[in-house]
Every structure is written in C-alpha cells, then in structure tokens.
Design an enzyme around this catalytic site. Structure first.
Site, PDB file in Angstrom:
ATOM      1  CB  THR A  15      42.642  37.276   3.938  1.00  0.00           C
ATOM      2  OG1 THR A  15      41.899  36.089   3.663  1.00  0.00           O
ATOM      3  CG2 THR A  15      41.689  38.447   4.077  1.00  0.00           C
ATOM      4  CB  THR A  33      39.894  36.516   1.157  1.00  0.00           C
ATOM      5  OG1 THR A  33      40.515  35.287   1.549  1.00  0.00           O
ATOM      6  CG2 THR A  33      38.439  36.265   0.835  1.00  0.00           C
ATOM      7  CD  GLU A  35      38.925  30.340   1.741  1.00  0.00           C
ATOM      8  OE1 GLU A  35      38.863  29.521   2.665  1.00  0.00           O
ATOM      9  OE2 GLU A  35      38.581  31.516   1.897  1.00  0.00           O
ATOM     10  CD  GLU A  54      36.099  33.307   0.408  1.00  0.00           C
ATOM     11  OE1 GLU A  54      35.363  33.079   1.387  1.00  0.00           O
ATOM     12  OE2 GLU A  54      37.315  33.477   0.515  1.00  0.00           O
ATOM     13  CG  ASP A  57      35.146  30.442   3.539  1.00  0.00           C
ATOM     14  OD1 ASP A  57      36.115  29.732   3.847  1.00  0.00           O
ATOM     15  OD2 ASP A  57      35.194  31.681   3.539  1.00  0.00           O
ATOM     16  CB  SER A  78      32.312  35.462   4.781  1.00  0.00           C
ATOM     17  OG  SER A  78      33.521  36.181   4.778  1.00  0.00           O
ATOM     18  CB  SER A  79      35.255  35.202   9.572  1.00  0.00           C
ATOM     19  OG  SER A  79      36.372  34.943   8.740  1.00  0.00           O
ATOM     20  N   GLY A  99      42.788  36.970   8.679  1.00  0.00           N
ATOM     21  CA  GLY A  99      42.904  36.058   9.812  1.00  0.00           C
ATOM     22  C   GLY A  99      41.810  35.012   9.888  1.00  0.00           C
ATOM     23  N   GLY A 100      41.072  34.792   8.792  1.00  0.00           N
ATOM     24  CA  GLY A 100      40.056  33.746   8.800  1.00  0.00           C
ATOM     25  C   GLY A 100      39.043  33.954   9.906  1.00  0.00           C
TER      26      GLY A 100
END
Length: 199
Positions: A15, A33, A35, A54, A57, A78-79, A99-100
């Site tokens: 990301t 991102t 992934e 993604e 996720d 998603s964060s 940073g996930g």
C-alpha cells in the site's frame, strides 16, 4: 557493470498513500493498494496500472453469518482511511497512511495529535503510536510505551512492542496561500514531501 533490479522487499509490496493539492485548493488523499506484490497479476491495458487483489480482505473459512463473507455485489471490509478535514466546506488538512489494519489508528492519532493536543503537523506525524484491534495486547511503538506505558498498564493495558506503525503523509493549508507538506521522518526509511511552485 549493470545494477540488479531491487528485490520486492526493497520495493514495498502493498500500500502507498499520497496527498496532493493544487494552487486552487483542490485536494486528493489517495490510498493505492495492490494487497500483495504484483496485485492480481493483471495490468490495465494501455495504462500500466496493476489491479489489486483485495479479495484477500474478505473473511474465508468457517464464519457463518459474518458480514465480510464474499458474495456478489459486495466489497470486502477495508481499513483504508484517506482523510480530508474541511472547515466550512474548504479543505484544511489531508492525511493518510499505509499499514493494513493499523491505518485507521494511525490517521486517528495524527488528527488527535494535531487538533486535540495542539501539535504542529510534523510533530503529529512523528509522534509515537499505538494500535488496538480488539486483542488482548495493544501494539505500540517503543516511544509510546516509554511515554504512556506505566499509566496505561496501571489501568490494565498490556503492550506488544511494534517498531513501526504506519507511514503517513499529510498536507495542511497554513494560510496566505501556503501549504505545508509532511511525510514520515523515520518510519519505513522516511517518506517524501515537497511543495512545488511552478514558474
């Protein structure tokens, strides 16, 4: 002598966050991102953009009733939290981070540092961080544990040291047409921030 290509670890596999503003006050806060290194292995024809992966996720495995199970027409949780702060409809600050699962807490701490604790934007980005994701332990950078650990342990918090949380970039409109661009000074080798004044 030719140089070898950088290894995937040197490239950073996942990301990126960037913020951009123009002289008219238009702002973009953007998380890109893919992934994993190479994303899903497909490049948009004629554009050179890797498509993400993604789908990872989504929740897979035994999780009956989980709203994050894959299904047609759904997007995974998603964060990513690219954030633009407005004052009466006008952008005043933009911030975000890779940073996930630590992205949301990174952005929140920068905003709390800036607006609640009165730090200038460079200090707000550089300040030590912690992240909590409903686990028994709170991940925290050593500086955060040094500054707040004793008081928080007395309240029952348990820490798991994490050397780096997030890698933010931000910008702030500081008045009289000026913009301050800020990136991490140290995390992930330091970021890049610049204000360009076209002639």
């Amino acid at each position: 002598m030719s140089e070898s290509a950088p290894s995937p670890a040197e490239e950073g596999p996942e990301t990126t966050h960037l913020v951009v503003a123009d002289r008219w006050g238009n702002v973009v806060a953007y998380n890109l991102t893919i992934e994993s290194t190479g994303g899903n292995g497909i490049v948009v024809p004629g554009r050179g953009v890797l498509l993400n992966n993604e789908l990872t996720d989504f929740t897979f495995g035994p999780a009956p009733g989980d709203p994050n199970l894959p299904a047609p027409g759904k997007r995974p949780r998603s964060s990513m939290a690219p954030t633009i702060v407005l004052d009466h409809g006008k952008p005043v600050l933009a911030v975000g981070s890779p940073g996930g699962s630590t992205i949301i807490t990174t952005v929140l701490q920068i905003l709390v540092n800036r607006y609640e604790l009165g730090m200038k934007l460079p200090e707000a980005l550089a300040a030590p961080r912690a992240t909590q994701r409903n686990t028994a332990q709170t991940q925290a950078e050593p500086g955060f544990i040094d500054n707040h650990g004793a008081e928080l342990r007395a309240k029952g918090h348990v820490f798991a040291p994490n050397p780096e949380i997030g890698a933010a970039t931000a910008l702030e409109f500081v008045g009289r047409g000026r913009i301050q661009a800020v990136a991490e000074p140290v995390r992930r080798g330091g970021g890049s921030a610049v204000v360009v004044r076209p002639h």
